[in-house]
Design an enzyme around this catalytic site. Structure first.
Site, PDB file in Angstrom:
ATOM      1  N   ILE A 161      -6.525   8.795  -0.584  1.00  9.90           N
ATOM      2  CA  ILE A 161      -6.674   8.487   0.840  1.00  9.90           C
ATOM      3  C   ILE A 161      -5.671   7.397   1.212  1.00  9.90           C
ATOM      4  CG2 ILE A 161      -8.481   6.761   0.467  1.00  9.90           C
ATOM      5  CD1 ILE A 161      -8.774   9.003   3.437  1.00  9.90           C
ATOM      6  N   ASN A 173      -6.331  -0.664  -1.139  1.00 10.12           N
ATOM      7  CA  ASN A 173      -6.765   0.332  -0.162  1.00 10.12           C
ATOM      8  C   ASN A 173      -8.177   0.129   0.373  1.00 10.12           C
ATOM      9  OD1 ASN A 173      -5.911   3.130   1.005  1.00 10.12           O
ATOM     10  ND2 ASN A 173      -8.027   3.393   0.353  1.00 10.12           N
ATOM     11  N   HIS A 231       0.819  -1.199   0.000  1.00 11.69           N
ATOM     12  CA  HIS A 231       0.000   0.000   0.000  1.00 11.69           C
ATOM     13  C   HIS A 231       0.864   1.266   0.000  1.00 11.69           C
ATOM     14  CE1 HIS A 231      -3.149   2.679   2.225  1.00 11.69           C
ATOM     15  NE2 HIS A 231      -3.142   2.910   0.933  1.00 11.69           N
ATOM     16  N   HIS A 272      -3.881   1.004  -6.519  1.00 12.54           N
ATOM     17  CA  HIS A 272      -4.152   1.573  -5.201  1.00 12.54           C
ATOM     18  C   HIS A 272      -5.523   1.149  -4.683  1.00 12.54           C
ATOM     19  CE1 HIS A 272      -5.655   4.681  -2.366  1.00 12.54           C
ATOM     20  NE2 HIS A 272      -4.520   4.370  -1.792  1.00 12.54           N
ATOM     21  N   HIS A 295       1.381   4.925  -2.838  1.00 12.38           N
ATOM     22  CA  HIS A 295       1.524   6.312  -2.371  1.00 12.38           C
ATOM     23  C   HIS A 295       2.918   6.885  -2.638  1.00 12.38           C
ATOM     24  CE1 HIS A 295      -2.185   7.022   0.115  1.00 12.38           C
ATOM     25  NE2 HIS A 295      -2.273   5.705  -0.048  1.00 12.38           N
TER      26      HIS A 295
HETATM   27 FE    FE Z   1      -4.209   4.696   0.317  1.00 11.80          FE
END
Ligand code: FE
Length: 735
Positions: free
Chosen positions: A735, A586, A389, A582, A394
């Site tokens: 997020i 996520n 993740h 993602h 990110h």
């Molecule tokens: Fe995330």
């Protein structure tokens, strides 16, 4: 439309042909307004089908013009409040008698239609008893509601004008046996009584399925398509099958790989203790070499990267092993764990101490097997959060964003292409640095790796390659797919087995992105030279390689950015990472990691060894010992809260295949290609829904009955756009 009609009217002001060829049918429509949540029905539109005159073009009865409800009167009778509207239908002179009424609810609320009565020739009345809710056509996906007049016919007596309508109505009432029933639907099909039990309340609430067996014959019930209750099973996580399934359809679905060499090899040279005889009885009659030759043995490896950190990690009140899990792909394509090897650093002579734990379903051995799986889940949770993740989505995208802002003008088409995929990422990454991955931050508090967490993630960045983030390349590398020479297969690979939900849906999303990026690039770049001579693109790429990912600048796997193909590959991979990759790691966090028994993030105790005090304690109460292995209550609550926050979609999220209207360019060809991309994604949504109801694809639901929706492009319900939906691929990492 209204404007167009007015214009036509103005051009022919003298004669009104409609007046001479049409007549009017008047009537009344009664809507019950006292029913709970009933709308007024005021915004409905209605049409009539003739029961006596056939339109040769459609084969159905002649159709009237659209009519609307006029002013009405309200009355209350026995507490029931009804409103009677007048209505006028304009019909052709030779329309005949009305046989069916079509109602379209253009309002936002459903309304309860009681009846309709129409005056026909000789003061005769045609009646429609409706007694039914009419749902907004936006809810019913544009399905109108049809009511037939009160006259009844045997099938072979049906007037010609109504035969087709009669058939269509029946077909729609039968449904196609798939999907979950919605309140507005009128579909009736069959199911067994599989929803009587409520095992969530405890084993005493288990009930057998009634119907469909000699043991418990029973009449069928109406099928709702909702999950059978006795599968919402809070103990599902304990199953070996669910443990294996989550490696294919959970939140960390890209770690598992084919086992190429047995016994598994270590970087350090330490020898694995798993023996052929430990596992061979579990291979459906195959020998180990046979199973390996048939690509049936897999490994979830959390060994090599972790071993060097373990002494330091375990000095801080946690008990962590490095683990290797071997799995067998059964002939029903579910994965069965067949051995777990747990390792700890040893003395200078034996640089590793290993334990092999084998599956067992009864007694102490079963409890020990459960503990071993918990330790594997701990490894996998931490790898998921820090690597799959944080690092792989990110962190690696941020340098691309910075380089784009710095090197590609807002006038550059590639800037325009990428911009939606960068929304909010820098902001959310900054937030993560201030409260998640920072010292004393939430990850240090909840993961076994504590203050070594980011170091561990840096260790794994050493293995990261941008080109291998392309999904087909990743699948090839992990031995989960083979190359496919078929030029009609745009992904270029074929999965070893189709019931690998992340990879199967992922490849479809991948090829959709690839086609859109290719179409887009072809519009702006005429040949390879035009890529080489694009100075902004060259500077952008050079900065990504040499600055943003500067620690890897000497790697030879970077695309040369010398051709359209290089550019298309790089952009497709980048968009894939920011959107689908993602989303896949996520948004399922709450569903899977929000239940710490399924995916704990640390253990406080090792597995007890025979002859120790712990072992005696374990024998007294294995369940109690298990709970004592898990994190403290406060740590668990923090972990759950984090999973909940990270699984939220923001209400202004923009999903794959969508762009905010403020970000449009005036280019018809681009619009056309983008529309194509959107259509493709809508098609994929339908495919995902149908795959999720395919009983052969068991890994898509498993015993936990969570359908695989993590790569479903949109979150279609407007009301639930924000919050936890467990589906929807936002364009960007927000997020
Ligand atoms: Fe995330």
């Amino acid at each position: 439309m209204q404007e167009a009609a007015n214009m036509q009217h103005q051009r022919h002001p003298v004669t009104s042909p409609s007046r001479s060829r049409h007549s009017t049918i008047k009537g009344e429509i009664v809507v019950v307004q006292s029913h709970k949540q009933s709308g007024s029905g005021r915004s409905a539109s209605l049409r009539l089908y003739s029961s006596t005159e056939v339109d040769p073009k459609t084969g159905k009865g002649k159709l009237s013009n659209q009519a609307y409800l006029k002013s009405g009167t309200t009355k209350t009778d026995d507490g029931e409040k009804t409103r009677t509207y007048s209505v006028k239908f304009q019909v052709e002179l030779n329309f005949g008698n009305p046989g069916a009424l079509v109602v379209t609810n253009r309002g936002k609320k459903r309304f309860f239609l009681q009846s309709a009565s129409l005056q026909i020739q000789n003061n005769q009345i045609t009646l429609f008893d409706c007694h039914s809710w009419v749902y907004p056509f936006r809810t019913t996906k544009n399905l109108d509601r049809i009511f037939f007049a009160n006259t009844k016919y045997l099938p072979n007596q049906t007037p010609q004008a109504l035969i087709e309508l009669r058939k269509e109505e029946l077909i729609s009432l039968r449904g196609d046996g798939t999907g979950e029933r919605k309140e507005w639907e009128r579909i009736y099909d069959y199911d067994y009584y599989n929803d009587l039990g409520d095992p969530d309340k405890g084993e005493e609430h288990n009930r057998p399925v009634l119907g469909g067996s000699e043991l418990h014959p029973y009449p069928r019930r109406g099928r709702t398509g909702r999950h059978p209750s006795n599968a919402e099973n809070e103990f599902a996580w304990k199953d070996d099958e669910e443990f294996g399934r989550q490696m294919l359809a959970g939140i960390n679905p890209a770690r598992i790989r084919s086992l190429e060499v047995f016994p598994p090899q270590s970087k350090s040279g330490a020898v694995s203790l798993i023996e052929q005889s430990d596992i061979e009885h579990n291979l459906e009659g195959m020998t180990l070499p046979q199973a390996m030759n048939n690509w049936r043995i897999f490994i979830l490896g959390h060994h090599d990267y972790l071993m060097p950190f373990l002494s330091q990690i375990n000095s801080k009140d946690v008990c962590t092993y490095a683990s290797r899990t071997l799995l067998f792909l059964k002939s029903d394509f579910t994965l069965k764990p067949i051995a777990i090897e747990l390792s700890l650093p040893g003395s200078e002579v034996d640089n590793e101490i290993n334990w092999v734990v084998l599956p067992a379903s009864q007694g102490e051995a079963a409890a020990l097997w459960q503990y071993a799986k918990a330790h594997v889940a701990v490894n996998d949770s931490v790898y998921h959060q820090l690597v799959s993740h944080w690092l792989h989505t990110h962190a690696v995208v941020e340098p691309f964003i910075i380089a784009t802002r710095r090197q590609l003008s807002v006038m550059h088409p590639i800037h325009w292409l990428l911009d939606p995929h960068f929304k909010d990422t820098m902001h959310v990454n900054a937030l993560a640095r201030s409260m998640l991955i920072n010292s004393g931050g939430i990850l240090e508090k909840t993961l076994f790796s504590a203050e070594l967490s980011m170091q561990l993630s840096a260790e794994l960045y050493k293995e990261w390659r941008f080109d291998e983030q392309a999904l087909p390349a990743d699948l090839l590398k992990r031995g989960m797919a083979i190359e496919d020479p078929d030029p009609n297969n745009p992904s270029g690979v074929q999965l070893l087995f189709q019931d690998y939900p992340y990879a199967a849906d992922g490849l479809e999303i991948w090829t959709a992105i690839q086609a859109w990026v290719t179409d887009f690039c072809m519009l702006f770049y005429t040949d390879d030279v035009s890529v080489r001579s694009d100075e902004e693109i060259q500077a952008w790429w050079s900065e990504i390689r040499n600055v943003g990912h500067g620690d890897k600048s000497s790697e030879t796997w970077w695309y040369q950015m010398a051709s359209r193909e290089d550019l298309i590959k790089a952009l497709t991979t980048l968009i894939w990472i920011a959107s689908a990759l993602h989303a896949s790691v996520n948004f399922g966090q709450y569903a899977y990691a929000g239940y710490p028994l399924n995916r704990p993030t640390l253990c406080r105790r090792f597995i007890p060894e025979e002859g120790t005090l712990e072992y005696a304690e374990f024998l007294t109460d294995p369940d109690k010992y298990y709970l004592s292995m898990l994190p403290e209550r406060d740590e668990m609550i923090l972990g759950i809260a984090l999973a909940e926050v990270l699984s939220q979609h923001t209400s202004d999220e923009v999903y794959l295949g969508q762009r905010p209207s403020t970000m449009w360019i005036h280019n018809e060809q681009v619009s056309e290609k983008f529309e194509k991309f959107k259509r493709k994604l809508r098609m994929l949504e339908e495919r995902i829904e149908s795959k999720n109801t395919d009983p052969r694809l068991t890994n898509r639901r498993g015993r936990a009955k969570i359908p695989y929706m993590l790569l479903y492009p949109d979150t279609p319900n407007v009301e639930s756009r924000g919050g936890i939906t467990g589906k929807g691929i936002p364009n960007s990492i927000s997020i």
